[in-house]
Design a protein around this motif. Sequence first.
Motif, PDB file in Angstrom:
ATOM      1  N   ASP A  61       0.827  -1.208   0.000  1.00  0.00           N
ATOM      2  CA  ASP A  61       0.000   0.000   0.000  1.00  0.00           C
ATOM      3  C   ASP A  61       0.860   1.255   0.000  1.00  0.00           C
ATOM      4  O   ASP A  61       2.079   1.210   0.120  1.00  0.00           O
ATOM      5  N   PHE A  62       0.185   2.377  -0.111  1.00  0.00           N
ATOM      6  CA  PHE A  62       0.816   3.686  -0.234  1.00  0.00           C
ATOM      7  C   PHE A  62       1.701   4.019   0.962  1.00  0.00           C
ATOM      8  O   PHE A  62       2.732   4.677   0.831  1.00  0.00           O
ATOM      9  N   HIS A  63       1.290   3.558   2.169  1.00  0.00           N
ATOM     10  CA  HIS A  63       2.021   3.906   3.379  1.00  0.00           C
ATOM     11  C   HIS A  63       3.425   3.319   3.395  1.00  0.00           C
ATOM     12  O   HIS A  63       4.309   3.832   4.084  1.00  0.00           O
ATOM     13  N   ARG A  64       3.651   2.236   2.645  1.00  0.00           N
ATOM     14  CA  ARG A  64       4.945   1.559   2.684  1.00  0.00           C
ATOM     15  C   ARG A  64       5.986   2.187   1.755  1.00  0.00           C
ATOM     16  O   ARG A  64       7.128   1.747   1.764  1.00  0.00           O
ATOM     17  N   ILE A  65       5.603   3.175   0.970  1.00  0.00           N
ATOM     18  CA  ILE A  65       6.554   3.716  -0.012  1.00  0.00           C
ATOM     19  C   ILE A  65       7.011   5.131   0.344  1.00  0.00           C
ATOM     20  O   ILE A  65       7.498   5.862  -0.510  1.00  0.00           O
ATOM     21  N   TRP A  66       6.895   5.508   1.638  1.00  0.00           N
ATOM     22  CA  TRP A  66       7.321   6.851   2.047  1.00  0.00           C
ATOM     23  C   TRP A  66       8.787   7.090   1.714  1.00  0.00           C
ATOM     24  O   TRP A  66       9.173   8.177   1.287  1.00  0.00           O
ATOM     25  N   TRP A  67       9.607   6.048   1.880  1.00  0.00           N
ATOM     26  CA  TRP A  67      11.042   6.185   1.619  1.00  0.00           C
ATOM     27  C   TRP A  67      11.313   6.412   0.132  1.00  0.00           C
ATOM     28  O   TRP A  67      12.216   7.162  -0.243  1.00  0.00           O
ATOM     29  N   LEU A  68      10.477   5.762  -0.712  1.00  0.00           N
ATOM     30  CA  LEU A  68      10.641   5.933  -2.150  1.00  0.00           C
ATOM     31  C   LEU A  68      10.269   7.353  -2.567  1.00  0.00           C
ATOM     32  O   LEU A  68      10.891   7.938  -3.457  1.00  0.00           O
ATOM     33  N   SER A  69       9.285   7.924  -1.887  1.00  0.00           N
ATOM     34  CA  SER A  69       8.880   9.298  -2.176  1.00  0.00           C
ATOM     35  C   SER A  69       9.982  10.282  -1.814  1.00  0.00           C
ATOM     36  O   SER A  69      10.235  11.254  -2.544  1.00  0.00           O
ATOM     37  N   ILE A  70      10.659  10.044  -0.699  1.00  0.00           N
ATOM     38  CA  ILE A  70      11.743  10.932  -0.281  1.00  0.00           C
ATOM     39  C   ILE A  70      12.896  10.878  -1.278  1.00  0.00           C
ATOM     40  O   ILE A  70      13.455  11.902  -1.680  1.00  0.00           O
ATOM     41  N   ILE A  71      13.244   9.662  -1.702  1.00  0.00           N
ATOM     42  CA  ILE A  71      14.317   9.510  -2.695  1.00  0.00           C
ATOM     43  C   ILE A  71      13.942  10.210  -3.993  1.00  0.00           C
ATOM     44  O   ILE A  71      14.748  10.922  -4.600  1.00  0.00           O
TER      45      ILE A  71
ATOM     46  N   LEU B 169      11.603   8.889 -11.488  1.00  0.00           N
ATOM     47  CA  LEU B 169      10.421   8.371 -12.165  1.00  0.00           C
ATOM     48  C   LEU B 169      10.024   6.990 -11.665  1.00  0.00           C
ATOM     49  O   LEU B 169       8.844   6.629 -11.716  1.00  0.00           O
ATOM     50  N   VAL B 170      10.993   6.223 -11.181  1.00  0.00           N
ATOM     51  CA  VAL B 170      10.643   4.947 -10.555  1.00  0.00           C
ATOM     52  C   VAL B 170       9.738   5.203  -9.358  1.00  0.00           C
ATOM     53  O   VAL B 170       8.703   4.544  -9.172  1.00  0.00           O
ATOM     54  N   GLY B 171      10.108   6.198  -8.541  1.00  0.00           N
ATOM     55  CA  GLY B 171       9.276   6.540  -7.396  1.00  0.00           C
ATOM     56  C   GLY B 171       7.977   7.205  -7.787  1.00  0.00           C
ATOM     57  O   GLY B 171       6.919   6.914  -7.224  1.00  0.00           O
ATOM     58  N   ALA B 172       8.030   8.098  -8.787  1.00  0.00           N
ATOM     59  CA  ALA B 172       6.828   8.821  -9.204  1.00  0.00           C
ATOM     60  C   ALA B 172       5.761   7.876  -9.734  1.00  0.00           C
ATOM     61  O   ALA B 172       4.562   8.058  -9.482  1.00  0.00           O
ATOM     62  N   TYR B 173       6.181   6.855 -10.470  1.00  0.00           N
ATOM     63  CA  TYR B 173       5.244   5.869 -10.998  1.00  0.00           C
ATOM     64  C   TYR B 173       4.457   5.232  -9.863  1.00  0.00           C
ATOM     65  O   TYR B 173       3.235   5.095  -9.930  1.00  0.00           O
ATOM     66  N   GLN B 174       5.165   4.865  -8.785  1.00  0.00           N
ATOM     67  CA  GLN B 174       4.507   4.217  -7.651  1.00  0.00           C
ATOM     68  C   GLN B 174       3.610   5.179  -6.884  1.00  0.00           C
ATOM     69  O   GLN B 174       2.512   4.812  -6.456  1.00  0.00           O
ATOM     70  N   VAL B 175       4.069   6.412  -6.710  1.00  0.00           N
ATOM     71  CA  VAL B 175       3.264   7.393  -5.981  1.00  0.00           C
ATOM     72  C   VAL B 175       1.926   7.621  -6.667  1.00  0.00           C
ATOM     73  O   VAL B 175       0.885   7.758  -6.019  1.00  0.00           O
ATOM     74  N   PHE B 176       1.915   7.626  -8.005  1.00  0.00           N
ATOM     75  CA  PHE B 176       0.684   7.881  -8.735  1.00  0.00           C
ATOM     76  C   PHE B 176      -0.163   6.627  -8.937  1.00  0.00           C
ATOM     77  O   PHE B 176      -1.382   6.722  -9.089  1.00  0.00           O
ATOM     78  N   THR B 177       0.458   5.450  -8.971  1.00  0.00           N
ATOM     79  CA  THR B 177      -0.321   4.239  -9.242  1.00  0.00           C
ATOM     80  C   THR B 177      -0.819   3.543  -7.988  1.00  0.00           C
ATOM     81  O   THR B 177      -1.843   2.860  -8.035  1.00  0.00           O
ATOM     82  N   GLN B 178      -0.141   3.712  -6.860  1.00  0.00           N
ATOM     83  CA  GLN B 178      -0.584   3.029  -5.638  1.00  0.00           C
ATOM     84  C   GLN B 178      -2.021   3.394  -5.252  1.00  0.00           C
ATOM     85  O   GLN B 178      -2.791   2.510  -4.868  1.00  0.00           O
ATOM     86  N   PRO B 179      -2.437   4.673  -5.333  1.00  0.00           N
ATOM     87  CA  PRO B 179      -3.847   4.979  -5.050  1.00  0.00           C
ATOM     88  C   PRO B 179      -4.808   4.257  -6.004  1.00  0.00           C
ATOM     89  O   PRO B 179      -5.885   3.821  -5.589  1.00  0.00           O
ATOM     90  N   LEU B 180      -4.432   4.122  -7.277  1.00  0.00           N
ATOM     91  CA  LEU B 180      -5.269   3.397  -8.232  1.00  0.00           C
ATOM     92  C   LEU B 180      -5.327   1.924  -7.869  1.00  0.00           C
ATOM     93  O   LEU B 180      -6.412   1.302  -7.903  1.00  0.00           O
ATOM     94  N   PHE B 181      -4.186   1.345  -7.528  1.00  0.00           N
ATOM     95  CA  PHE B 181      -4.162  -0.054  -7.098  1.00  0.00           C
ATOM     96  C   PHE B 181      -5.117  -0.266  -5.929  1.00  0.00           C
ATOM     97  O   PHE B 181      -5.911  -1.214  -5.906  1.00  0.00           O
ATOM     98  N   SER B 182      -5.013   0.620  -4.941  1.00  0.00           N
ATOM     99  CA  SER B 182      -5.850   0.497  -3.742  1.00  0.00           C
ATOM    100  C   SER B 182      -7.334   0.633  -4.082  1.00  0.00           C
ATOM    101  O   SER B 182      -8.174  -0.110  -3.551  1.00  0.00           O
ATOM    102  N   LEU B 183      -7.666   1.578  -4.969  1.00  0.00           N
ATOM    103  CA  LEU B 183      -9.063   1.787  -5.358  1.00  0.00           C
ATOM    104  C   LEU B 183      -9.658   0.537  -5.984  1.00  0.00           C
ATOM    105  O   LEU B 183     -10.751   0.078  -5.600  1.00  0.00           O
ATOM    106  N   ILE B 184      -8.955  -0.056  -6.950  1.00  0.00           N
ATOM    107  CA  ILE B 184      -9.462  -1.241  -7.634  1.00  0.00           C
ATOM    108  C   ILE B 184      -9.559  -2.423  -6.688  1.00  0.00           C
ATOM    109  O   ILE B 184     -10.554  -3.192  -6.703  1.00  0.00           O
ATOM    110  N   GLU B 185      -8.576  -2.601  -5.826  1.00  0.00           N
ATOM    111  CA  GLU B 185      -8.573  -3.745  -4.920  1.00  0.00           C
ATOM    112  C   GLU B 185      -9.649  -3.623  -3.849  1.00  0.00           C
ATOM    113  O   GLU B 185     -10.274  -4.624  -3.467  1.00  0.00           O
TER     114      GLU B 185
END
Length: 353
Positions: free
Chosen positions: A54-64, A207-223
């Motif tokens: 989920d989104f909460h687990r990628i805080w470190w990726l957002s900082i990078i 962009l590796v991090g940006a992809y996840q930041v933008f797609t994780q909310p979509l993943f969560s919505l569908i799931e």
Amino acid sequence: MGNCCGIHHYCFNQAIKRSDCFHSQGDHSTCHVSNNPYMVAFGAIQIIFSQIPDFHRIWWLSIIAAAMSLSYSSIGLGLGIGKAFEGGHSHGTIDGIGIAHGAAQLSRGRKVWQIFQALGNIAFAYSFSAILIEIQDTLENNPPENRTMKKATLIGVSTTTFFYMAIGCLGYAAFGNSPPGNLLTGFGFYNPYWLINFANACIIVHLVGAYQVFTQPLFSLIENWASKLWPHSSFIHNSYAIYVPLYGLLPVKLFRLIWRTAFVLITTLLAMLLPFFNDIVGLIGAYCFWPLTVYFPVAMYINQQKVAPWTSKWVWLQLLSIICLVVSVASGLGSIEGIYQDLKHYTAFKTRY
């Protein structure tokens, strides 16, 4: 930069490859590089990162990603300043490229379309609204979330505006009427090549991090939607623990694994089919800007503050919304026209730069 930039990250990988080529063979060498291997590699990396629950687990990726964004933006700004103050080159004209007076110039219609597309590229820089609620959901209650988000949004928007305005103006001052679409990948700058390579490497990590930041909310919505629709499905709900080196036990659900992998594969395929970076960025910017960044915030403010209809504040807010809607529609049309023009000279899966 967002989802589109993520699936079109290949241009930055190619930029490193071409920069090395130019450095070894000279600035006027052909140095064509196929984009397909880089897109496939990026897709493979995103398949792995997309399994983060989920989104909460990628805080470190957002900082990078944020640190990388600040790094390559600063490098681009510094190179623009250096180039702008060099002697012996044109700093451009106030009306830009001339109209229909030479091979390097544009027809009036093409110039208008490209202005519209540029507005979409600018709008894309402010498409962050789609993830604001997800970010706010990760904050502590003390201090209040809305106060923290207000301060963070002010700092973020101010910083973004400063860099975009500064790099845009300095890029024009540096290259006159013919600036590259992207200062780092369009090879306005060739040297120092190691610094250009470092900046493009920062963009890739960002962009590796940006992809996840933008797609994780979509993943969560569908799931969440699937979970409510089929509350007793073992395929959706059962979790299996898998040991991942350097991470530990990772809970994996079959539905999540298959759906997220399929999503990454589809977006990667679309990137390979439509490798038109600026046009796609403009289109997504046009699509996201008005409804998420302008209309909903304005409507919520009017409702929350009980702004009476036809008062001066109400009229100005509605006028702001209408103007931004016109900008979004115009930039969307400009980007679609740009894609149409690109398709005239394009062969699927054979694009080289």
